[in-house]
Enzyme design. Sequence first.
Site, PDB file in Angstrom:
ATOM      1  N   LYS A  74       4.736  -8.096 -19.248  1.00 29.12           N
ATOM      2  CA  LYS A  74       4.617  -8.547 -17.857  1.00 29.12           C
ATOM      3  C   LYS A  74       3.456  -9.528 -17.717  1.00 29.12           C
ATOM      4  O   LYS A  74       3.539 -10.477 -16.963  1.00 29.12           O
ATOM      5  CB  LYS A  74       4.401  -7.346 -16.922  1.00 29.12           C
ATOM      6  CG  LYS A  74       4.324  -7.740 -15.433  1.00 29.12           C
ATOM      7  CD  LYS A  74       5.568  -8.438 -14.969  1.00 29.12           C
ATOM      8  CE  LYS A  74       5.423  -9.030 -13.575  1.00 29.12           C
ATOM      9  NZ  LYS A  74       6.539  -9.946 -13.232  1.00 29.12           N
ATOM     10  N   HIS A  84      21.421 -39.161 -20.974  1.00 25.48           N
ATOM     11  CA  HIS A  84      20.465 -39.601 -22.009  1.00 25.48           C
ATOM     12  C   HIS A  84      20.486 -38.675 -23.212  1.00 25.48           C
ATOM     13  O   HIS A  84      19.453 -38.447 -23.841  1.00 25.48           O
ATOM     14  CB  HIS A  84      19.062 -39.678 -21.391  1.00 25.48           C
ATOM     15  CG  HIS A  84      18.980 -40.661 -20.272  1.00 25.48           C
ATOM     16  ND1 HIS A  84      18.980 -42.019 -20.458  1.00 25.48           N
ATOM     17  CD2 HIS A  84      18.947 -40.472 -18.932  1.00 25.48           C
ATOM     18  CE1 HIS A  84      18.934 -42.634 -19.290  1.00 25.48           C
ATOM     19  NE2 HIS A  84      18.916 -41.725 -18.344  1.00 25.48           N
ATOM     20  N   GLU A 122      15.385 -14.884 -20.282  1.00 19.82           N
ATOM     21  CA  GLU A 122      14.523 -13.721 -20.541  1.00 19.82           C
ATOM     22  C   GLU A 122      15.210 -12.383 -20.312  1.00 19.82           C
ATOM     23  O   GLU A 122      14.749 -11.380 -20.832  1.00 19.82           O
ATOM     24  CB  GLU A 122      13.214 -13.821 -19.773  1.00 19.82           C
ATOM     25  CG  GLU A 122      13.278 -13.897 -18.294  1.00 19.82           C
ATOM     26  CD  GLU A 122      11.860 -14.023 -17.709  1.00 19.82           C
ATOM     27  OE1 GLU A 122      11.747 -14.577 -16.619  1.00 19.82           O
ATOM     28  OE2 GLU A 122      10.887 -13.554 -18.325  1.00 19.82           O
ATOM     29  N   LYS A 128      15.028 -17.387 -16.122  1.00 19.87           N
ATOM     30  CA  LYS A 128      15.517 -16.057 -15.710  1.00 19.87           C
ATOM     31  C   LYS A 128      16.647 -15.616 -16.631  1.00 19.87           C
ATOM     32  O   LYS A 128      16.695 -14.488 -17.104  1.00 19.87           O
ATOM     33  CB  LYS A 128      16.013 -16.095 -14.251  1.00 19.87           C
ATOM     34  CG  LYS A 128      14.932 -16.214 -13.213  1.00 19.87           C
ATOM     35  CD  LYS A 128      14.207 -14.939 -12.933  1.00 19.87           C
ATOM     36  CE  LYS A 128      12.893 -14.704 -13.531  1.00 19.87           C
ATOM     37  NZ  LYS A 128      11.866 -15.658 -13.690  1.00 19.87           N
ATOM     38  N   ARG A 148       3.690   1.217  -6.542  1.00 15.36           N
ATOM     39  CA  ARG A 148       3.661   0.196  -5.487  1.00 15.36           C
ATOM     40  C   ARG A 148       2.510  -0.784  -5.685  1.00 15.36           C
ATOM     41  O   ARG A 148       2.398  -1.785  -4.989  1.00 15.36           O
ATOM     42  CB  ARG A 148       3.549   0.873  -4.114  1.00 15.36           C
ATOM     43  CG  ARG A 148       4.736   1.774  -3.777  1.00 15.36           C
ATOM     44  CD  ARG A 148       4.462   2.631  -2.557  1.00 15.36           C
ATOM     45  NE  ARG A 148       4.362   1.849  -1.359  1.00 15.36           N
ATOM     46  CZ  ARG A 148       5.402   1.445  -0.618  1.00 15.36           C
ATOM     47  NH1 ARG A 148       6.622   1.779  -1.009  1.00 15.36           N
ATOM     48  NH2 ARG A 148       5.254   0.733   0.462  1.00 15.36           N
ATOM     49  N   GLU A 191      13.600 -22.740 -13.625  1.00 10.47           N
ATOM     50  CA  GLU A 191      13.366 -21.319 -13.331  1.00 10.47           C
ATOM     51  C   GLU A 191      14.643 -20.514 -13.518  1.00 10.47           C
ATOM     52  O   GLU A 191      14.622 -19.420 -14.100  1.00 10.47           O
ATOM     53  CB  GLU A 191      12.822 -21.176 -11.907  1.00 10.47           C
ATOM     54  CG  GLU A 191      12.651 -19.753 -11.407  1.00 10.47           C
ATOM     55  CD  GLU A 191      11.724 -18.902 -12.270  1.00 10.47           C
ATOM     56  OE1 GLU A 191      11.000 -19.459 -13.117  1.00 10.47           O
ATOM     57  OE2 GLU A 191      11.741 -17.676 -12.113  1.00 10.47           O
ATOM     58  N   CYS A 247       0.836  -1.198   0.000  1.00 11.01           N
ATOM     59  CA  CYS A 247       0.000   0.000   0.000  1.00 11.01           C
ATOM     60  C   CYS A 247       0.877   1.258   0.000  1.00 11.01           C
ATOM     61  O   CYS A 247       2.076   1.190   0.252  1.00 11.01           O
ATOM     62  CB  CYS A 247      -0.875   0.005   1.245  1.00 11.01           C
ATOM     63  SG  CYS A 247      -1.823  -1.489   1.438  1.00 11.01           S
ATOM     64  N   ASN A 289      -0.467   0.920   6.287  1.00 12.34           N
ATOM     65  CA  ASN A 289       0.225   0.002   5.376  1.00 12.34           C
ATOM     66  C   ASN A 289       0.848  -1.071   6.250  1.00 12.34           C
ATOM     67  O   ASN A 289       1.470  -0.770   7.255  1.00 12.34           O
ATOM     68  CB  ASN A 289       1.313   0.771   4.597  1.00 12.34           C
ATOM     69  CG  ASN A 289       2.067  -0.139   3.633  1.00 12.34           C
ATOM     70  OD1 ASN A 289       1.625  -1.261   3.376  1.00 12.34           O
ATOM     71  ND2 ASN A 289       3.193   0.329   3.120  1.00 12.34           N
ATOM     72  N   GLY A 290       0.636  -2.336   5.907  1.00 11.30           N
ATOM     73  CA  GLY A 290       1.198  -3.442   6.701  1.00 11.30           C
ATOM     74  C   GLY A 290       0.079  -4.409   7.059  1.00 11.30           C
ATOM     75  O   GLY A 290      -0.981  -4.422   6.440  1.00 11.30           O
ATOM     76  N   TRP A 328      -3.477  -2.158  -1.505  1.00 14.64           N
ATOM     77  CA  TRP A 328      -3.247  -3.417  -2.228  1.00 14.64           C
ATOM     78  C   TRP A 328      -3.911  -4.473  -1.357  1.00 14.64           C
ATOM     79  O   TRP A 328      -3.425  -4.766  -0.254  1.00 14.64           O
ATOM     80  CB  TRP A 328      -1.753  -3.660  -2.362  1.00 14.64           C
ATOM     81  CG  TRP A 328      -1.399  -4.924  -3.070  1.00 14.64           C
ATOM     82  CD1 TRP A 328      -1.318  -6.163  -2.532  1.00 14.64           C
ATOM     83  CD2 TRP A 328      -1.080  -5.089  -4.466  1.00 14.64           C
ATOM     84  NE1 TRP A 328      -0.960  -7.074  -3.475  1.00 14.64           N
ATOM     85  CE2 TRP A 328      -0.807  -6.455  -4.683  1.00 14.64           C
ATOM     86  CE3 TRP A 328      -0.996  -4.227  -5.536  1.00 14.64           C
ATOM     87  CZ2 TRP A 328      -0.462  -6.969  -5.925  1.00 14.64           C
ATOM     88  CZ3 TRP A 328      -0.638  -4.750  -6.789  1.00 14.64           C
ATOM     89  CH2 TRP A 328      -0.393  -6.090  -6.969  1.00 14.64           C
TER      90      TRP A 328
HETATM   91  C1  AGP Z   1       8.424 -15.001 -15.558  1.00 13.19           C
HETATM   92  O1  AGP Z   1       9.702 -14.458 -15.320  1.00 13.19           O
HETATM   93  C2  AGP Z   1       7.871 -14.598 -16.893  1.00 13.19           C
HETATM   94  N1  AGP Z   1       7.745 -13.188 -16.943  1.00 13.19           N
HETATM   95  C3  AGP Z   1       6.641 -15.346 -17.350  1.00 13.19           C
HETATM   96  O2  AGP Z   1       7.062 -16.665 -17.586  1.00 13.19           O
HETATM   97  C4  AGP Z   1       5.429 -15.413 -16.389  1.00 13.19           C
HETATM   98  O3  AGP Z   1       5.761 -16.183 -15.273  1.00 13.19           O
HETATM   99  C5  AGP Z   1       4.278 -16.103 -17.126  1.00 13.19           C
HETATM  100  O4  AGP Z   1       3.926 -15.302 -18.215  1.00 13.19           O
HETATM  101  C6  AGP Z   1       3.054 -16.350 -16.242  1.00 13.19           C
HETATM  102  O5  AGP Z   1       2.550 -15.128 -15.791  1.00 13.19           O
HETATM  103  P1  AGP Z   1       1.490 -15.159 -14.593  1.00 13.19           P
HETATM  104  O6  AGP Z   1       2.193 -15.732 -13.405  1.00 13.19           O
HETATM  105  O7  AGP Z   1       1.082 -13.728 -14.392  1.00 13.19           O
HETATM  106  O8  AGP Z   1       0.322 -16.032 -15.005  1.00 13.19           O
END
Ligand code: AGP
Length: 604
Positions: A599, A503, A487, A484, A27, A480, A2, A99-100, A75
């Site tokens: 995003k 394999h 991307e 990272k 935020r 993961e 928040c 906030n909190g 939030w």
């Molecule tokens: C994660 O680093 C990516 N930006 C992407 O894979 C993301 O996790 C994926 O698009 C799913 O998004 P969501 O968690 O908002 O559903």
Amino acid sequence: MCGIVGYVGKHKVKDILLDGLKELEYRGYDSAGIAVLQEDNFSLYKAVGKLDNLVQKTADFNPEGFAIGIGHTRWATHGKPTELNAHPHLGESSYVVHNGIIENYQEIKKRLQAEGVRFLSQTDTEVIVHLFEHHLKSEPTPFDAFKKTLGELDGAYAILLVTKSLPDTIFFAKNGSPMIIGLAEENEKYFASSDAPLIGHAKEVVYLGDGDYGYVSPNELKIFDYNNNSVKPTLATLPTSKLSAQKEGFRFFMEKEVYEQSAVISDTFIGRIQDDGIVFEELDPALFDGINEVKFCACGTSYHAALASSYLFERYAKIRTSVEIASELRYKEPLLLKDTLFVVISQSGETADTLETLKMAKKAGLKTLVICNVDNSSMVRLADASILTRAGIEKGVASTKAFATQMSVLWMLSLSIAEQRSTLTTEEIKAQIKALRSVPSCVQVTDELHEKIRRLSKRYLHGHGFFFIGRDVFYPLALEGALKLKEITYLHAEGYPSGEMKHGPIAMADPELFTIALMPKGLLYDKTKSNVEELSARDSTICAISPVEFDKADDFIKTHSHDHYMLEFFEMMVVLQLLAMEISVRLGNDVDMPRNLAKSVTVE
Ligand code: AGP
């Protein structure tokens, strides 16, 4: 996360509050409100959704002259994003913004309700203003009533409170959530959750410390510490750039969000971890009635959280668990049976593929649950039940703190189901909870670790690719880590179960193939070690991440031994996030907004 603003002075109080809230939009929020006290009259405005809705509502409200005012962007953590739940919250003649999270709000609320206090909202915050007015009846001064109120609150908070009983004063308190006081000419006083709203207004600021509380009026600024000693304000100068203020001193939002993981995981635990069990007050236990399988469905990083959690669900809750990539599930004519709980995981709650699979599950008559970071999102509104992560807004396209809080919720959920199915003893549950409580400290970023990774990253700017390898839950973590890297550096990387190397993939081993090996001490170490040795024997360049020294590594990042392998998981997660970020920095990429990515992928 928040956002809070406050003002004491004779300039345009409404504009100052709304402009301040606008500077805090980064935020993240889903509702907002302001309260202004002028000549003993309160004016209150609240709106759900974007700040513009509040701006429109206040279009005809243009107070002139001296006033005090507080504002808030919310939030949602307790209670849906509605006007009733939006701050400021009203007592009889006082308003509060917060906030909190107040951990003991239920017991305070029950006590006040027993005395006849009527609550309008579902929030924890509302107890603050009613408790203050309860003490106002017996304490000698409003400030004594405020102090007494603070003494009863457990949890994290940044509070501003205004009351007709002292109409030129704002009471404040800070404990675990940020609060800054801005000082300007003509005795104006400003409050904000971060620097950005103060830039251009305040000349000097006071960064309050945890436990600080006090009050401001036109001629006074009084600060007391948690020992109730008066504190001489330490004045500081403001940064000049608002954007850098929003990043709160970090170079990128992603960096800030990696550093925030400890705090937001703690927030995600609040009210859910008890000493002898896990409580999800937002879940009806009947949700699990008749359920013999859990099917996770997600995309990207959220899919990795689902995959990692599936190991925990089968290991601890002894429930059959499957994991689907949403874009695959949509078209494979899946077998969706009514004894399956369909669980979608999504940071945004808007990912098109995941949302469509949720619709499929509902159409097939399955019970549905969403683990999400955005209340009121499409998935939260559609699912039968939801558990919110409390990561706050995640601005970096590369997901970090959302993943961390998803994993935290899912680990807790696996234990909650284990309790319901009696597949773990009380002692085993307590041991798991002891480990859970250590997660926030495991993800703290030390300067030493960050500097080591920054230095080491210079060696990984080329080559013909990366293998990220691990076993068990460290395989999804390897996926993961590879994502990272891909991307934000645009370098090729693959996550692989370390047992799969022989394999086929090992054919690629040579000095230009970089292997990032996750080698936890507490889970299958010897098995993993022999897989890594297969690669080092064929001259792959090895970066080992482990609590155990590994002499065949070309690079070695030492992590800590922990009683539970999941603590190693969280610690290695931070290493992978920082490694990807530092390589990206060296390559000169846009860490926060990498090319070709959005995003939230709201299209197929
Ligand atoms: C994660 O680093 C990516 N930006 C992407 O894979 C993301 O996790 C994926 O698009 C799913 O998004 P969501 O968690 O908002 O559903």
